[in-house]
Design a protein around this motif. Sequence first.
Motif, short mmCIF file in Angstrom:
data_model
loop_
_atom_site.label_atom_id
_atom_site.label_comp_id
_atom_site.label_asym_id
_atom_site.label_seq_id
_atom_site.Cartn_x
_atom_site.Cartn_y
_atom_site.Cartn_z
N LEU A 14 22.35 89.93 81.45
CA LEU A 14 22.23 89.36 79.88
C LEU A 14 20.99 88.52 80.05
O LEU A 14 20.41 89.00 78.76
CB LEU A 14 23.39 88.32 79.86
N SER A 15 20.60 88.03 81.09
CA SER A 15 19.05 87.49 80.96
C SER A 15 18.05 88.59 81.03
O SER A 15 17.17 88.58 80.03
CB SER A 15 18.95 86.61 82.16
N GLN A 16 18.21 89.67 81.67
CA GLN A 16 17.24 90.88 81.57
C GLN A 16 17.43 91.42 80.29
O GLN A 16 16.30 91.66 79.60
CB GLN A 16 17.83 91.87 82.50
N LEU A 17 18.62 91.47 79.61
CA LEU A 17 18.72 92.14 78.18
C LEU A 17 17.93 91.34 77.09
O LEU A 17 17.21 91.60 76.35
CB LEU A 17 20.16 92.25 77.94
N ARG A 18 18.04 89.80 77.43
CA ARG A 18 17.46 88.94 76.50
C ARG A 18 16.02 89.17 76.60
O ARG A 18 15.08 89.05 75.60
CB ARG A 18 17.95 87.32 76.71
N MET A 19 15.63 89.18 77.77
CA MET A 19 14.03 89.41 78.18
C MET A 19 13.61 90.62 77.40
O MET A 19 12.61 90.74 76.82
CB MET A 19 13.67 89.16 79.44
N SER A 20 14.24 91.68 77.63
CA SER A 20 13.80 93.16 76.78
C SER A 20 13.88 92.89 75.49
O SER A 20 13.04 93.46 74.73
CB SER A 20 15.09 94.20 77.26
N ILE A 21 14.99 92.19 74.71
CA ILE A 21 14.83 91.87 73.38
C ILE A 21 13.71 90.99 72.90
O ILE A 21 13.12 91.67 71.80
CB ILE A 21 16.21 91.39 72.87
N ARG A 22 13.30 90.48 73.58
CA ARG A 22 12.18 89.63 73.42
C ARG A 22 10.94 90.34 73.18
O ARG A 22 9.98 90.16 72.46
CB ARG A 22 12.05 88.21 74.20
#
Length: 210
Positions: A24-32
């Motif tokens: 989830l943290s990786q996904l959030r960084m990708s979205i950012r």
Amino acid sequence: QALESAVAEIESGLSLPSASKRRLSQLRMSIRELKRGIEKQASYLTDVISPDARRRRSRQKLAEKFDAACRLISATASRKGIEIENDIPVELKSVPMFPAELIVVFSNLLTNAVKASDHEGRVRATAKNDREGQVVVTLENTGVAVDPNEGERWFQPFESTTVETDPVLGQGMGMGLPITRNLLEDYGAAIRFAVPSRGFSTALQITFPK
């Protein structure tokens, strides 16, 4: 922004295994990163197509307009590990022209430079006044070399070395340099390939009249 907030809420509000939290943290960084890319492209479009960018000719600050062009290219350059350096003195200006035109000129040249640069390469823009008082802008890059003695070839339509397609830079149809030259010639400016500085493979120079 909504996606980033939603993922952050899920990440903090649920009791999840460590592996799931990492994903989830990786996904959030990708979205950012996606959000930042969209913001940069929106800013570039504002610089190019806003009414003020096409309403009145004036002497443009070269360093400022180079930075505006960089906003479109910077994410792709970063992915390739390419450093773009703006060493244009802040006080130097172009001849009177539309802001959008100068941004498009720099965008075309930057696109070519980033395509030609090798991974972990460099692109550098400099400028100075020559002995006649003309402003000379030089854009240099590492990677693929162009012999200045054969440089005129690349100002012919449909001459392109690009074989890979990039979602931002495109594949290239060999029209960027001809269009750039035609636009600059309307203002009495010239563009040509030049001998690059040490550490660079290719150099393009734009000379603006006084």
